[in-house]
Design a protein around this motif. Structure first.
Motif, PDB file in Angstrom:
ATOM      1  N   LEU A  23      31.040 -27.291 110.585  1.00 26.56           N
ATOM      2  CA  LEU A  23      30.840 -27.648 111.992  1.00 26.56           C
ATOM      3  C   LEU A  23      29.599 -26.971 112.550  1.00 26.56           C
ATOM      4  CD1 LEU A  23      34.501 -27.462 113.357  1.00 26.56           C
ATOM      5  CD2 LEU A  23      33.106 -29.522 113.106  1.00 26.56           C
ATOM      6  N   ILE A  24      29.447 -25.692 112.268  1.00 27.31           N
ATOM      7  CA  ILE A  24      28.289 -24.954 112.770  1.00 27.31           C
ATOM      8  C   ILE A  24      27.000 -25.512 112.174  1.00 27.31           C
ATOM      9  CG2 ILE A  24      27.110 -22.714 112.758  1.00 27.31           C
ATOM     10  CD1 ILE A  24      29.856 -21.386 112.918  1.00 27.31           C
ATOM     11  N   ALA A  25      26.993 -25.728 110.870  1.00 28.97           N
ATOM     12  CA  ALA A  25      25.782 -26.209 110.208  1.00 28.97           C
ATOM     13  C   ALA A  25      25.364 -27.581 110.730  1.00 28.97           C
ATOM     14  CB  ALA A  25      26.010 -26.265 108.698  1.00 28.97           C
ATOM     15  N   GLU A  26      26.320 -28.496 110.871  1.00 30.21           N
ATOM     16  CA  GLU A  26      25.984 -29.843 111.341  1.00 30.21           C
ATOM     17  C   GLU A  26      25.562 -29.818 112.812  1.00 30.21           C
ATOM     18  OE1 GLU A  26      25.449 -32.218 109.548  1.00 30.21           O
ATOM     19  OE2 GLU A  26      26.540 -31.846 107.697  1.00 30.21           O
ATOM     20  N   ALA A  27      26.228 -28.994 113.612  1.00 32.24           N
ATOM     21  CA  ALA A  27      25.856 -28.889 115.022  1.00 32.24           C
ATOM     22  C   ALA A  27      24.438 -28.334 115.160  1.00 32.24           C
ATOM     23  CB  ALA A  27      26.841 -28.001 115.769  1.00 32.24           C
ATOM     24  N   ILE A  39      23.247 -33.872 122.502  1.00 41.20           N
ATOM     25  CA  ILE A  39      24.274 -34.089 121.484  1.00 41.20           C
ATOM     26  C   ILE A  39      25.658 -34.003 122.116  1.00 41.20           C
ATOM     27  CG2 ILE A  39      25.271 -33.205 119.339  1.00 41.20           C
ATOM     28  CD1 ILE A  39      22.508 -34.460 119.024  1.00 41.20           C
ATOM     29  N   THR A  40      26.553 -34.891 121.722  1.00 39.23           N
ATOM     30  CA  THR A  40      27.924 -34.854 122.225  1.00 39.23           C
ATOM     31  C   THR A  40      28.859 -34.273 121.161  1.00 39.23           C
ATOM     32  OG1 THR A  40      28.512 -37.049 121.388  1.00 39.23           O
ATOM     33  CG2 THR A  40      27.471 -36.937 123.584  1.00 39.23           C
ATOM     34  N   VAL A  41      30.016 -33.834 121.609  1.00 41.27           N
ATOM     35  CA  VAL A  41      31.029 -33.327 120.686  1.00 41.27           C
ATOM     36  C   VAL A  41      31.462 -34.438 119.726  1.00 41.27           C
ATOM     37  CG1 VAL A  41      33.379 -32.410 120.491  1.00 41.27           C
ATOM     38  CG2 VAL A  41      31.846 -31.562 122.280  1.00 41.27           C
ATOM     39  N   ASP A  42      31.526 -35.675 120.219  1.00 35.39           N
ATOM     40  CA  ASP A  42      31.893 -36.809 119.366  1.00 35.39           C
ATOM     41  C   ASP A  42      30.916 -36.957 118.192  1.00 35.39           C
ATOM     42  OD1 ASP A  42      34.215 -37.824 120.650  1.00 35.39           O
ATOM     43  OD2 ASP A  42      32.956 -38.572 122.270  1.00 35.39           O
ATOM     44  N   GLU A  43      29.624 -36.779 118.470  1.00 36.60           N
ATOM     45  CA  GLU A  43      28.622 -36.898 117.409  1.00 36.60           C
ATOM     46  C   GLU A  43      28.790 -35.801 116.369  1.00 36.60           C
ATOM     47  OE1 GLU A  43      24.481 -38.474 118.736  1.00 36.60           O
ATOM     48  OE2 GLU A  43      25.257 -37.291 120.410  1.00 36.60           O
ATOM     49  N   ILE A  44      29.033 -34.581 116.839  1.00 40.69           N
ATOM     50  CA  ILE A  44      29.233 -33.468 115.911  1.00 40.69           C
ATOM     51  C   ILE A  44      30.437 -33.751 115.017  1.00 40.69           C
ATOM     52  CG2 ILE A  44      29.759 -31.004 115.708  1.00 40.69           C
ATOM     53  CD1 ILE A  44      28.332 -30.601 118.406  1.00 40.69           C
ATOM     54  N   ALA A  45      31.516 -34.243 115.622  1.00 40.08           N
ATOM     55  CA  ALA A  45      32.727 -34.545 114.860  1.00 40.08           C
ATOM     56  C   ALA A  45      32.455 -35.624 113.815  1.00 40.08           C
ATOM     57  CB  ALA A  45      33.832 -34.990 115.816  1.00 40.08           C
ATOM     58  N   GLY A  53      39.360 -33.490 118.001  1.00 39.08           N
ATOM     59  CA  GLY A  53      40.290 -32.424 118.301  1.00 39.08           C
ATOM     60  C   GLY A  53      40.127 -31.229 117.387  1.00 39.08           C
ATOM     61  N   THR A  54      39.680 -31.473 116.157  1.00 35.90           N
ATOM     62  CA  THR A  54      39.483 -30.369 115.211  1.00 35.90           C
ATOM     63  C   THR A  54      38.433 -29.400 115.721  1.00 35.90           C
ATOM     64  OG1 THR A  54      40.104 -31.745 113.323  1.00 35.90           O
ATOM     65  CG2 THR A  54      38.792 -29.783 112.858  1.00 35.90           C
ATOM     66  N   ILE A  55      37.380 -29.947 116.335  1.00 32.46           N
ATOM     67  CA  ILE A  55      36.322 -29.074 116.865  1.00 32.46           C
ATOM     68  C   ILE A  55      36.901 -28.129 117.904  1.00 32.46           C
ATOM     69  CG2 ILE A  55      34.202 -29.020 118.245  1.00 32.46           C
ATOM     70  CD1 ILE A  55      33.283 -31.500 116.847  1.00 32.46           C
ATOM     71  N   TYR A  56      37.779 -28.661 118.764  1.00 31.63           N
ATOM     72  CA  TYR A  56      38.345 -27.822 119.820  1.00 31.63           C
ATOM     73  C   TYR A  56      39.341 -26.800 119.272  1.00 31.63           C
ATOM     74  CZ  TYR A  56      36.089 -30.952 123.113  1.00 31.63           C
ATOM     75  OH  TYR A  56      35.147 -31.664 123.824  1.00 31.63           O
ATOM     76  N   ASN A  57      39.730 -26.939 118.034  1.00 33.37           N
ATOM     77  CA  ASN A  57      40.547 -25.897 117.404  1.00 33.37           C
ATOM     78  C   ASN A  57      39.712 -24.664 117.090  1.00 33.37           C
ATOM     79  OD1 ASN A  57      42.899 -27.425 117.395  1.00 33.37           O
ATOM     80  ND2 ASN A  57      42.497 -28.294 115.369  1.00 33.37           N
ATOM     81  N   TYR A  58      38.386 -24.862 117.032  1.00 33.66           N
ATOM     82  CA  TYR A  58      37.480 -23.769 116.686  1.00 33.66           C
ATOM     83  C   TYR A  58      36.607 -23.348 117.866  1.00 33.66           C
ATOM     84  CZ  TYR A  58      38.645 -24.905 111.830  1.00 33.66           C
ATOM     85  OH  TYR A  58      39.317 -25.140 110.655  1.00 33.66           O
ATOM     86  N   PHE A  59      36.133 -24.305 118.656  1.00 36.99           N
ATOM     87  CA  PHE A  59      35.177 -24.030 119.728  1.00 36.99           C
ATOM     88  C   PHE A  59      35.555 -24.799 120.993  1.00 36.99           C
ATOM     89  CE2 PHE A  59      32.929 -24.239 115.605  1.00 36.99           C
ATOM     90  CZ  PHE A  59      32.604 -22.894 115.464  1.00 36.99           C
ATOM     91  N   GLN A  60      35.421 -24.151 122.135  1.00 38.72           N
ATOM     92  CA  GLN A  60      35.750 -24.806 123.405  1.00 38.72           C
ATOM     93  C   GLN A  60      34.587 -25.632 123.939  1.00 38.72           C
ATOM     94  OE1 GLN A  60      37.208 -21.921 126.218  1.00 38.72           O
ATOM     95  NE2 GLN A  60      38.963 -21.353 124.956  1.00 38.72           N
ATOM     96  N   THR A  61      33.351 -25.195 123.665  1.00 40.26           N
ATOM     97  CA  THR A  61      32.172 -25.897 124.163  1.00 40.26           C
ATOM     98  C   THR A  61      31.101 -25.937 123.076  1.00 40.26           C
ATOM     99  OG1 THR A  61      31.053 -23.912 124.995  1.00 40.26           O
ATOM    100  CG2 THR A  61      32.620 -24.995 126.485  1.00 40.26           C
ATOM    101  N   LYS A  62      30.074 -26.757 123.287  1.00 40.59           N
ATOM    102  CA  LYS A  62      28.939 -26.793 122.365  1.00 40.59           C
ATOM    103  C   LYS A  62      28.240 -25.445 122.328  1.00 40.59           C
ATOM    104  CE  LYS A  62      27.091 -30.228 124.543  1.00 40.59           C
ATOM    105  NZ  LYS A  62      26.102 -31.261 124.945  1.00 40.59           N
ATOM    106  N   GLU A  63      28.150 -24.807 123.493  1.00 44.76           N
ATOM    107  CA  GLU A  63      27.487 -23.507 123.555  1.00 44.76           C
ATOM    108  C   GLU A  63      28.227 -22.463 122.735  1.00 44.76           C
ATOM    109  OE1 GLU A  63      25.968 -25.982 126.797  1.00 44.76           O
ATOM    110  OE2 GLU A  63      27.999 -25.510 126.106  1.00 44.76           O
TER     111      GLU A  63
END
Length: 208
Positions: A23-27, A39-45, A53-63
């Motif tokens: 997730l970090i590398a792709e973001a 960039i949106t969270v959807d794109e990162i996912a 939803g998996t992203i929000y298991n690790y990070f609350q925001t893009k920042e």
């Protein structure tokens, strides 16, 4: 039964760590291309091949992903320092290695560092809360490094550790900006690091 449970837990831990790293590398790659706001969270996912939803298991925001990236770099640099500092009695060599390792780890994300610095300088008020959080990651290990060098009698002890850390970070920021502007192969930056560290260490020298 106990061994099976431990193995299953270990596999889950490795899988979670691998997902977080992906997730970090792709973001970072996406942020490098179009900036954080582009960039949106959807794109990162989608690019990381996980559910939103998996992203929000690790990070609350893009920042928060940016903060995690910075923290990971700092932790890796610190591991490198702990294994190498004991073999280097020369303060300049220790500090030069510290900066070089940090920039080496950031090199694959050179474009992102440019984006990050642009955000920091052009949108300071908006980005300030995240800068404060980043300092919480950066400051403790730097303070520990300075304290260690002082305890070994390698640097002066008449200036507060906090002030020495601030001066070092100011120099570090300038060198990072030079590195970001110059780009690969960073020849001028590497030479400047050595020169600035040498001059900095002249002022750090322990008083007789």
């Amino acid at each position: 039964m106990t061994m099976v449970t431990i193995d299953a837990t270990s596999r889950r831990s490795r899988k979670k760590a691998a997902t977080r790293a992906r997730l970090i590398a792709e973001a970072m790659r996406l942020f490098s291309e179009r900036g954080i706001d582009g960039i949106t969270v959807d794109e990162i996912a989608r690019v990381a091949d996980v559910g939103k939803g998996t992203i929000y298991n690790y990070f609350q925001t893009k920042e928060d992903i940016v903060l995690a990236f910075m923290a990971d770099v700092e932790q890796t640099v610190q591991k490198q320092r702990r294994t190498g500092t004991g073999r280097k009695r020369d303060v300049a060599a220790i500090l030069t290695s510290y900066l070089q390792k940090e920039l080496e780890l950031k090199a694959p994300y050179h474009a992102f560092v440019r984006v990050f610095l642009a955000h920091m300088f052009l949108r300071t008020e908006q980005f300030l809360p995240y800068m404060v959080e980043i300092q919480k990651t950066i400051d403790p290990p730097l303070e520990a490094l300075v304290t260690s060098l002082r305890e070994r009698g390698l640097i002066r002890d008449d200036v507060p550790v906090s002030q020495l850390v601030m001066v070092f970070k100011t120099m570090q920021l300038g060198l990072t900006a030079l590195w970001a502007i110059e780009g690969p192969p960073f020849t001028a930056t590497q030479q400047t690091i050595k020169t600035e560290i040498r001059l900095f260490c002249q002022g750090l020298a322990a008083k007789a």
